[in-house]
Enzyme design. Structure first.
Site, PDB file in Angstrom:
ATOM      1  N   HIS A   1       6.279  -7.431   0.210  1.00 54.13           N
ATOM      2  CA  HIS A   1       7.280  -7.006   1.040  1.00 54.13           C
ATOM      3  C   HIS A   1       8.337  -8.192   1.130  1.00 54.13           C
ATOM      4  CE1 HIS A   1       4.641  -3.680   2.390  1.00 54.13           C
ATOM      5  NE2 HIS A   1       3.715  -4.381   2.584  1.00 54.13           N
TER       6      HIS A   1
ATOM      7  N   ASP B   1       0.495  -8.835   0.281  1.00 55.05           N
ATOM      8  CA  ASP B   1       1.053  -9.007   1.702  1.00 55.05           C
ATOM      9  C   ASP B   1       1.189 -10.276   2.171  1.00 55.05           C
ATOM     10  OD1 ASP B   1       0.880  -6.230   2.162  1.00 55.05           O
ATOM     11  OD2 ASP B   1      -0.938  -6.213   3.262  1.00 55.05           O
TER      12      ASP B   1
ATOM     13  N   HIS C   1      -4.746  -8.600   3.271  1.00 53.90           N
ATOM     14  CA  HIS C   1      -4.925  -8.006   4.743  1.00 53.90           C
ATOM     15  C   HIS C   1      -6.004  -7.168   5.117  1.00 53.90           C
ATOM     16  CE1 HIS C   1      -2.696  -4.280   6.929  1.00 53.90           C
ATOM     17  NE2 HIS C   1      -3.241  -5.032   7.880  1.00 53.90           N
TER      18      HIS C   1
ATOM     19  N   GLU D   1      -4.025  -0.469   0.154  1.00 57.63           N
ATOM     20  CA  GLU D   1      -3.304   0.145   1.319  1.00 57.63           C
ATOM     21  C   GLU D   1      -2.153   1.065   0.622  1.00 57.63           C
ATOM     22  OE1 GLU D   1      -1.952  -2.325   4.728  1.00 57.63           O
ATOM     23  OE2 GLU D   1      -1.749  -0.540   5.947  1.00 57.63           O
TER      24      GLU D   1
ATOM     25  N   ASP E   1       0.847   1.654   1.106  1.00 62.36           N
ATOM     26  CA  ASP E   1       2.027   1.316   0.827  1.00 62.36           C
ATOM     27  C   ASP E   1       2.223   0.715  -0.257  1.00 62.36           C
ATOM     28  OD1 ASP E   1       0.611  -0.633   2.013  1.00 62.36           O
ATOM     29  OD2 ASP E   1       2.255  -1.754   2.615  1.00 62.36           O
TER      30      ASP E   1
HETATM   31 FE1  FEO Z   1      -1.611  -4.237   3.762  1.00 60.80          FE
HETATM   32 FE2  FEO Z   1       1.612  -4.036   2.612  1.00 60.80          FE
HETATM   33  O1  FEO Z   1      -0.194  -3.242   2.867  1.00 60.80           O
END
Ligand code: FEO
Length: 393
Positions: free
Chosen positions: A220, A161, A142, A78, A80
């Site tokens: 994150h 994630d 994810h 992804e 990010d």
């Molecule tokens: Fe599934 Fe933080 O990307």
């Protein structure tokens, strides 16, 4: 320069201003965490969202010259986490890119078929000298490509994630932030991103169960160095669909009638000593309501009828909840209409499709509920509260 463990550095970026993360309202911003492991060989685990490349490179260059990177590990495709990947590979020169099998496919879709990438099937572990990177595929936590990197010598899990929170802060560790805020953001993140994938999460937790874990460093939010057990326990609880004695009442209203019913339901629920949380859609965002639904046993949804169907905000919420499929919930529908009706039927269909065990209700009132009808709503609230207390579905 922030060290997670000896020789392991946080080189990510803080996104203080993001308020919408693919439809999820991030009141507290987020971070994109990347980690640098410096040993005889040097590895970078994950990158950051593209606009944050300069911030990441600045941190990285405090530790090493980017040309010294030997391995770039992509735990997740992804953007990010992979948005800065091409720039990093270019700065690193000869670094070997490693991803899961699905990761390689995904990265090539994003960044070109000529992207050189070794898969974890070809190379399940990498020795950096005194430390090893072990790769564990965690598909659908994810995306199908998701994986985690484990460093056994440091008892350190780089979980991408999983176990994350959308929480921008100048602090990097769990013991440096308000624990209530931290667990709220971890729960909201699970509810909005991970909840429908609970089977995959359950498989991932089993795959990780044999590992000795002292620190969990997600991609994150803050790093779990003091309370990794707390977030692991929370994930186990959420995967099981455990809930507290709470009812979420969520509604929107046109001329106040559906709101009167909602408040009568809350009165009935509270009179039984069960916690009720009331949210008016349009005031509270779908993603905040879902964070409350995660830990609730019941969810009651109210809509006025508009054009023979659902009020738009309620339709949006139900579509959102249907995608996230909260586990082990009972629910019911209420509302108001002028003549033909239609919202209640539509809401019930959506609730069933969301996997909610529906309790029959007779709370759809013409124009404006009478005093007697509101008493019925109070009584229904009591009934729901009793079911919640008894754990009855
Ligand atoms: Fe599934 Fe933080 O990307």
């Amino acid at each position: 320069m922030i060290q997670v463990k000896d020789g392991v550095y946080w080189v990510g970026a803080v996104d203080w201003n993001v308020r919408n993360f693919h439809g999820y309202v991030t009141h507290r911003g987020t971070t994109y965490n990347a980690y640098l492991v410096v040993d005889e060989k040097v590895a970078l685990i994950d990158t950051v969202k593209a606009p944050f490349l300069p911030e990441m490179m600045e941190r990285l260059e405090e530790v090493i010259n980017p040309g010294e990177i030997d391995y770039v590990i992509s735990n997740h495709t992804e953007p990010d986490h992979s948005g800065a990947l091409l720039a990093v590979l270019e700065a690193a020169g000869d670094a070997e890119l490693i991803a899961s099998d699905m990761g390689r496919k995904g990265l090539r879709r994003y960044y070109g078929d000529d992207l050189k990438c070794t898969t974890i099937t070809e190379r399940p572990a990498v020795s950096l000298g005194s430390r090893t990177l072990q790769f564990v595929a965690t598909p659908m936590v994810h995306w199908p490509d998701s994986m985690v990197t484990y460093i056994p010598e440091e008892k350190l899990l780089l979980s991408n994630d999983a176990f994350g929170q959308h929480l921008a802060t100048s602090k990097r560790f769990d013991d440096e932030v308000d624990p209530a805020v931290l667990m709220h953001e971890a729960a909201k993140y699970y509810a909005n991103i991970v909840m429908p994938l609970w089977r995959s999460v359950s498989r991932a937790l089993k795959a990780l169960a044999g590992l000795e874990i002292e620190v969990i460093a997600p991609s994150h939010g803050v790093i779990w160095r003091s309370r990794p057990g707390e977030i692991l326990r929370a994930y186990r609880r959420w995967v099981e669909g455990a809930a507290s004695e709470r009812v979420v009442v969520v509604y929107d209203t046109m001329w106040g009638s559906t709101e009167r019913v909602a408040k009568a339901l809350v009165e009935g629920i509270a009179s039984e000593g069960v916690e009720a949380r009331l949210h008016r859609l349009g005031v509270t965002h779908n993603s905040d309501v879902i964070a409350d639904v995660l830990d609730a046993r019941a969810v009651l949804v109210g809509s006025p009828t508009l054009n023979n169907g659902l009020f738009p905000t309620v339709a949006s919420f139900l579509a959102y909840m249907k995608g996230l499929k909260p586990k082990n919930k009972i629910g019911a529908v209420f509302g108001s209409y002028g003549w033909g009706g239609g919202a209640k039927r539509a809401a019930e269909a959506e609730m069933k499709a969301a996997g909610i065990d529906l309790v029959e209700s007779d709370l759809d009132f013409v124009y404006r509920p009478t005093g007697e009808e509101l008493k019925r709503a109070v009584e229904f609230g009591r009934e729901i509260a009793k079911r919640v207390k008894n754990g009855r579905a």
